[in-house]
Design a protein around this motif. Structure first.
Motif, PDB file in Angstrom:
ATOM      1  N   ALA A  32       0.805  -1.215   0.000  1.00 21.74           N
ATOM      2  CA  ALA A  32       0.000   0.000   0.000  1.00 21.74           C
ATOM      3  C   ALA A  32       0.840   1.269   0.000  1.00 21.74           C
ATOM      4  O   ALA A  32       0.350   2.332  -0.395  1.00 21.74           O
ATOM      5  N   GLY A  41      -2.527   2.192  -6.211  1.00 28.83           N
ATOM      6  CA  GLY A  41      -3.475   2.893  -5.350  1.00 28.83           C
ATOM      7  C   GLY A  41      -3.078   4.352  -5.213  1.00 28.83           C
ATOM      8  O   GLY A  41      -2.094   4.802  -5.800  1.00 28.83           O
ATOM      9  N   THR A  43      -2.537   5.845  -2.114  1.00 33.25           N
ATOM     10  CA  THR A  43      -1.883   6.104  -0.823  1.00 33.25           C
ATOM     11  C   THR A  43      -0.376   5.934  -0.870  1.00 33.25           C
ATOM     12  O   THR A  43       0.286   6.027   0.157  1.00 33.25           O
ATOM     13  N   VAL A  99      -4.841  -0.458   2.807  1.00 35.62           N
ATOM     14  CA  VAL A  99      -5.856  -1.106   1.970  1.00 35.62           C
ATOM     15  C   VAL A  99      -5.134  -1.593   0.729  1.00 35.62           C
ATOM     16  O   VAL A  99      -4.323  -0.867   0.147  1.00 35.62           O
ATOM     17  N   GLN A 104      -8.297   0.269  -3.501  1.00 29.17           N
ATOM     18  CA  GLN A 104      -8.395   1.643  -3.032  1.00 29.17           C
ATOM     19  C   GLN A 104      -9.312   2.457  -3.932  1.00 29.17           C
ATOM     20  O   GLN A 104      -9.410   2.215  -5.125  1.00 29.17           O
ATOM     21  N   GLY A 109     -11.760   1.939   2.538  1.00 27.39           N
ATOM     22  CA  GLY A 109     -11.070   2.672   3.605  1.00 27.39           C
ATOM     23  C   GLY A 109     -12.035   3.317   4.581  1.00 27.39           C
ATOM     24  O   GLY A 109     -11.808   3.309   5.793  1.00 27.39           O
TER      25      GLY A 109
END
Length: 182
Positions: A32, A41, A43, A99, A104, A109
């Motif tokens: 992640a 994703g 993040t 996540v 995502q 989340g």
């Protein structure tokens, strides 16, 4: 109407992590935040930090703390998200939130953080949730603000030189405390 969180919740089960979950948790957190896999994703920290986000010893340390735990969200028996919770008196600390990158952006989340808040409030009687976020992560901080967290302006220096937390790619990193009343 946003139905993604309700749909995501229906498909998930939550449980406390155990020692046998350590390898899967390390993989989930690393995927992640670090490396090319994290870029799937939103993040990712890959542009600001290289190296590891956590390791097996770090996860075991959280699991062995008497006042903490790691909450795992599973879908079809596979971990898809996790977060650290630590009871700190009137407050709970929320960290190690991850996540799976391919999931995502779909509301998962929101479901995880809501379950963490419920757990802290109902199981520990916590009146606040605390977290620290790297202050240059404006998009992530904005996401937390939309969930009711507020910036405090209280900063903690990034642990430069301690590669257990990654290898910084810039010199202006610090952690900001965010707080939410539960």
């Amino acid at each position: 109407m946003d139905i993604a969180p309700a749909t995501a919740r229906a498909e998930l089960t939550f449980r406390d992590a155990t020692e046998s979950d350590v390898p899967a948790l390390v993989d989930l957190v690393e995927s992640a935040y670090r490396g090319d896999a994290s870029r799937a994703g939103w993040t990712t920290e890959a542009d600001i930090l290289q190296g590891q986000r956590t390791d097996a010893d770090g996860v075991r340390e959280v699991l062995s703390a008497p006042s903490g735990k790691i909450l795992i969200a599973q879908r079809d028996g596979e971990p898809v998200a996790c977060c650290q919770l630590e009871h700190r008196g009137e407050a709970a600390y929320f960290g190690m939130f991850a996540v799976r990158p391919s999931l995502q952006g779909g509301g998962l989340g929101k479901v995880i953080i809501a379950e963490a808040e419920r757990t802290a409030r109902e199981d520990w009687g916590a009146s606040e949730m605390h977290m620290t976020v790297i202050s240059v992560r404006q998009e992530l901080i904005a996401w937390y603000e939309r969930r009711g967290y507020r910036r405090t302006g209280k900063m903690t220096p990034f642990p430069y030189g301690d590669e257990r937390f990654g290898v910084p790619q810039r010199a202006d990193l610090a952690f900001e405390l965010l707080v939410k009343a539960l």
